[in-house]
Design a protein around this motif. Structure first.
Motif, PDB file in Angstrom:
ATOM      1  N   LYS A  18       2.364   2.087  -7.286  1.00  0.00           N
ATOM      2  CA  LYS A  18       0.778   1.852  -7.776  1.00  0.00           C
ATOM      3  C   LYS A  18      -0.217   1.136  -6.082  1.00  0.00           C
ATOM      4  O   LYS A  18      -1.106   1.307  -6.480  1.00  0.00           O
ATOM      5  CB  LYS A  18       0.340   1.112  -8.326  1.00  0.00           C
ATOM      6  N   ARG A  19       0.400   1.045  -5.429  1.00  0.00           N
ATOM      7  CA  ARG A  19       0.447   0.086  -3.952  1.00  0.00           C
ATOM      8  C   ARG A  19       0.378   1.184  -3.434  1.00  0.00           C
ATOM      9  O   ARG A  19      -0.777   1.155  -1.993  1.00  0.00           O
ATOM     10  CB  ARG A  19       0.811  -0.774  -3.321  1.00  0.00           C
ATOM     11  N   SER A  20       0.457   2.551  -3.148  1.00  0.00           N
ATOM     12  CA  SER A  20       0.612   3.338  -2.283  1.00  0.00           C
ATOM     13  C   SER A  20      -0.909   4.001  -1.414  1.00  0.00           C
ATOM     14  O   SER A  20      -1.811   4.174  -2.667  1.00  0.00           O
ATOM     15  CB  SER A  20       0.843   4.400  -2.615  1.00  0.00           C
ATOM     16  N   ARG A 195      -1.803  -3.855   2.572  1.00  0.00           N
ATOM     17  CA  ARG A 195      -0.188  -3.663   1.881  1.00  0.00           C
ATOM     18  C   ARG A 195       0.242  -3.022   1.010  1.00  0.00           C
ATOM     19  O   ARG A 195      -0.010  -3.075   0.073  1.00  0.00           O
ATOM     20  CB  ARG A 195      -0.394  -5.250   1.303  1.00  0.00           C
ATOM     21  N   THR A 196       1.520  -2.295   1.670  1.00  0.00           N
ATOM     22  CA  THR A 196       2.161  -0.905   0.618  1.00  0.00           C
ATOM     23  C   THR A 196       3.269  -1.378   1.120  1.00  0.00           C
ATOM     24  O   THR A 196       3.678  -2.140   1.807  1.00  0.00           O
ATOM     25  CB  THR A 196       1.834  -0.140   1.239  1.00  0.00           C
ATOM     26  N   THR A 223      -9.281  -0.818   1.716  1.00  0.00           N
ATOM     27  CA  THR A 223      -8.984  -0.473   0.126  1.00  0.00           C
ATOM     28  C   THR A 223      -8.849   0.756   0.071  1.00  0.00           C
ATOM     29  O   THR A 223      -8.564   1.745   0.599  1.00  0.00           O
ATOM     30  CB  THR A 223      -9.983  -0.586  -1.146  1.00  0.00           C
TER      31      THR A 223
END
Ligand code: NAD
Length: 256
Positions: A18-20, A195-196, A223
């Motif tokens: 979900k951070r991708s 941050r990924t 973001t």
């Protein structure tokens, strides 16, 4: 002219979790009504990608394997996409990889293997997938890839990935020159640090984020949603006159 992508189909390559950034792009496309096809590499992340795709609760979403180091895997993946949907309208290429120990220290120590690996996965893959996607973009299309400032400048620790991004940036221009006659546009977004999973591999990543917060004109970090919305613009008719371009979505840091 609107940002509605209802009735259009987009391939999103490179969601890991979900951070991708790819997931940020997927959400922007989904909110605009697009149908999505996700591709992933490796069984390890398959369930994470399937869970995220299912969370959209959208009809017709597909999830397919595609390891970009294999021409056969790419051909099989696009053959399956063709069989399922016939035509696609865009492709988001959000893929990169380099050896972790070459993302710190001096670039001069880069190994031949590491150099070629980074070029293969992070740069050549755009050309390999563009070649297959071209055949499915019967109504024209838009291809968007993700790059970073480290391809334009020597940024500490980015090293071999910076050289791969420079090659990716040049590939965007050459692909745009080739595919424009088919109504296919090719552009990149240069995202500020986010941050990924991949970013974790870059040495002293926290200090890069701090620097952006302190010095970037907007005084905040980028973001995935900001990148997603710029991708949405590049996928929409609003950007129909733009190809071979790189848009920085980095709180303005690149002007410093
Ligand atoms: P991420 O780790 O979420 O995504 C990277 C993806 O590349 C993963 O899904 C991974 O499975 C995929 N990948 C790696 N090897 C592959 C292969 N052989 N075949 C197919 N897929 C493969 O990290 P991210 O930061 O979202 O990265 C997406 C893109 O954004 C990358 O090109 C990265 O360089 C770029 N980017 C990231 C930042 C940042 O700060 N995070 C900034 C600018 C650009």
């Amino acid at each position: 002219m609107s940002l509605s992508l209802t009735g259009k189909t987009y391939v999103v390559m490179g969601v890991a979790n979900k951070r991708s950034i790819a997931w940020g792009i997927a959400r922007s496309l989904h909110n605009a009504g697009a149908r999505l096809i996700f591709t992933y590499a490796g069984e390890r992340i398959e369930s994470s990608v399937r869970d995220l795709a299912n969370s959209l609760e959208a009809e017709g979403t597909l999830v397919l394997p595609c390891d970009v180091t294999s021409d056969e895997a790419i051909a099989t993946c696009f053959a399956e996409i063709k069989e399922a949907v016939g035509t696609i309208h865009g492709l988001a290429h959000c893929i990169a990889f380099a050896k972790t120990d070459e993302l710190k220290g001096e670039f001069v120590n880069t190994s031949r293997d590491g150099f070629l690996l980074a070029q293969n996965i992070s740069s050549y893959s755009l050309t390999a997938v563009a070649k297959e996607a071209r055949g499915l973009m019967a109504e024209g299309g838009s291809i968007v890839t993700l790059t970073y400032l480290g391809g334009e400048r020597a940024i500490p620790n980015y090293n071999v990935m910076g050289v791969a991004k420079a090659s990716l940036d040049a590939s965007v221009r050459y692909l745009a020159a080739d595919l424009g006659k088919d109504g296919i546009r090719v552009n990149s977004i240069s995202a500020g640090p986010i941050r990924t999973l991949s970013a974790k591999a870059i040495g002293e990543f926290n200090s890069i984020l701090n620097e952006i917060e302190e010095r970037a004109p907007l005084r905040r970090t980028t973001t995935p949603e900001e990148v997603g919305d710029t991708a949405l613009f590049l996928f929409s008719e609003l950007s129909r006159g733009i190809t071979g371009e790189n848009i920085h979505v980095d709180s303005g840091y690149h002007i410093l």
